[in-house]
Write an enzyme that holds these catalytic residues in place. Sequence first.
Site, PDB file in Angstrom:
ATOM      1  N   HIS A  76       0.869  -1.185   0.000  1.00 26.97           N
ATOM      2  CA  HIS A  76       0.000   0.000   0.000  1.00 26.97           C
ATOM      3  C   HIS A  76       0.902   1.230   0.000  1.00 26.97           C
ATOM      4  O   HIS A  76       1.834   1.314   0.795  1.00 26.97           O
ATOM      5  CB  HIS A  76      -0.880  -0.018   1.252  1.00 26.97           C
ATOM      6  CG  HIS A  76      -2.037   0.924   1.212  1.00 26.97           C
ATOM      7  ND1 HIS A  76      -1.875   2.285   1.210  1.00 26.97           N
ATOM      8  CD2 HIS A  76      -3.372   0.707   1.163  1.00 26.97           C
ATOM      9  CE1 HIS A  76      -3.071   2.862   1.181  1.00 26.97           C
ATOM     10  NE2 HIS A  76      -3.997   1.922   1.144  1.00 26.97           N
ATOM     11  N   ARG A 110      -6.194  10.139  -0.249  1.00 27.52           N
ATOM     12  CA  ARG A 110      -5.899  10.599  -1.611  1.00 27.52           C
ATOM     13  C   ARG A 110      -7.180  10.754  -2.421  1.00 27.52           C
ATOM     14  O   ARG A 110      -7.316  11.659  -3.237  1.00 27.52           O
ATOM     15  CB  ARG A 110      -4.947   9.609  -2.301  1.00 27.52           C
ATOM     16  CG  ARG A 110      -3.494   9.818  -1.881  1.00 27.52           C
ATOM     17  CD  ARG A 110      -2.595   8.725  -2.454  1.00 27.52           C
ATOM     18  NE  ARG A 110      -2.806   7.460  -1.779  1.00 27.52           N
ATOM     19  CZ  ARG A 110      -2.857   6.275  -2.361  1.00 27.52           C
ATOM     20  NH1 ARG A 110      -2.699   6.174  -3.666  1.00 27.52           N
ATOM     21  NH2 ARG A 110      -3.054   5.180  -1.667  1.00 27.52           N
TER      22      ARG A 110
END
Length: 543
Positions: free
Chosen positions: A319, A339
Amino acid sequence: MGYPPRMYELIKAVEATRQRRYDERHPRLSPEGKQQLLEKFHPDYRPDTMRPVKVGVSRGTVMPHELVDVLESWSRLDPEKFPLDKIDYDVDVLIIGGGGAGASAALMANENGADVLLATKLRLGDANTMMAQGGIQAADKPNDSPTLHYLDVMGGGGFANKPELVRALVQDAPLVIKWLEDLGCMFDKEPDGTMTTQHGGGTCRKRMHAARDYSGAEIMRTLRDEVKNREIPVLEFSPAVELLSDGEGTCTGAVLMNLETREFLIVRAKTVVVSTGGFGRLHIADFPTTNHYGATADGLVMVYRLGGRLVFLDATQFHPTGAAYPEQIVGLLITEKVRGLGAQLVNIHGEQFVYPLETRDAVSSAIIRECVERKKGIVTETGQYGVWLDSPMIEQIHGEGTILRSLPAMYRQYARFGIDMRKTPILVFPTLHYQNGGVDIRDDTSVTTVENLFVAGETSGGVHGRNRLMGNSLLDVVVFGRRAGVAAARKARHVESGHLSLAHVSDYHKELEDAGLPKDRISPILLPSYTRHQAVPGANPAV
Ligand code: SIN
């Protein structure tokens, strides 16, 4: 505590460029550019991280060393001497694993009339499902369709995915959201009652359904409550240590171990569902991890010994945004939703270096490149690399209060250490997150090479190809958990309880011996050993 003064100084460069970056969209990678980036910087491509496994049905297949170590290990049981005459439980369907997939399977098997037993290593719900934050994908909006979802999943997985599994995933997705909601799962909604949805990396439509940033916890709460409501028998602190077979390769049950008394329990079952999660706690390539303590590849080990083929295990998901500071939380998940809400990734000079919602493999590789090759990362006092995730942008884009409303878990995680992510960026570096591959299954979750055995969730492989997209793991566990429950219950109707044997383990031991493998390794390991692996292994695994 906050950041040390030197890091506050560095943050000034991020603040200085924020206004300019507000309207700046970093160019997307071309397919060729992405492939080059992966080949140069993704840990999967490092020659020192993998080797071919020497035994078993997938002999010769390349996998991470840490996984090969547990596959090339001896059983906890002596198959020649272990007594199998006293049966402790005799059921239609045994489900091994108490996360989202296991609980979903238990509910559907119960609904399909089976006598079910669920056995789990720790407590029901102690699993990666509980820790998933960002959300669950489903194409249930008018501007979306399962076909678009299908294309995104295939694109994210490098078009290596097993098409029939992807079809099952995307087709069941809207139904799964409705099922969870009917069971009481509280998804985020707009004032008019429609579901709030967001983008994740690699998605062409906003289809991420969430419960703030506690999505997995909310889903697991719902499933766990329902298992309890229906009084489905659950054995906690009782991991499986070996599957049982009829001596001809058909699965007939499992041996469990009571973690407190160390006693073994024998379960005879007409069908078995394995849903024990992935290998995150093996710390592949020495990375820290977002994973639950129980994620030690137990299911892979047991199914492999019984002849289950393993696929795509040379593809590990890192990740992009694991915490890189403070030290106490290094490797923990910073959800992709940060994000998704607009926070950009920037280097020491306050420059964007990657489009933040490229697929995870690409974003992780770009962060590693920024730190290792371009030397534009930030190095903490302990030598940990990182880049900035400019979280204050979220409030700038969506207005004050967005972080507290949409990311309360993230906010609290940093506030504990005196860092206010509404005002200062946070430092991130890739962390081991997900096992992209696993046991080869059909779309009803039956194992392609073993009868009466089903595998669901992260233990299985194929649906995500070489790289999973955000929100498709919570979806995977519920879609395939449900399918496993239905298929295992239906199959059990036509199966006689079988003979119990560990002959497959004897055969496997012989292979280990013939390959000259050391005798001191035992698996499944059940819990990770931190005498060997540090919580923050090597600080900079990419270097
Ligand atoms: C995240 O929220 O970024 C993790 C969830 C996932 O891996 O799907």
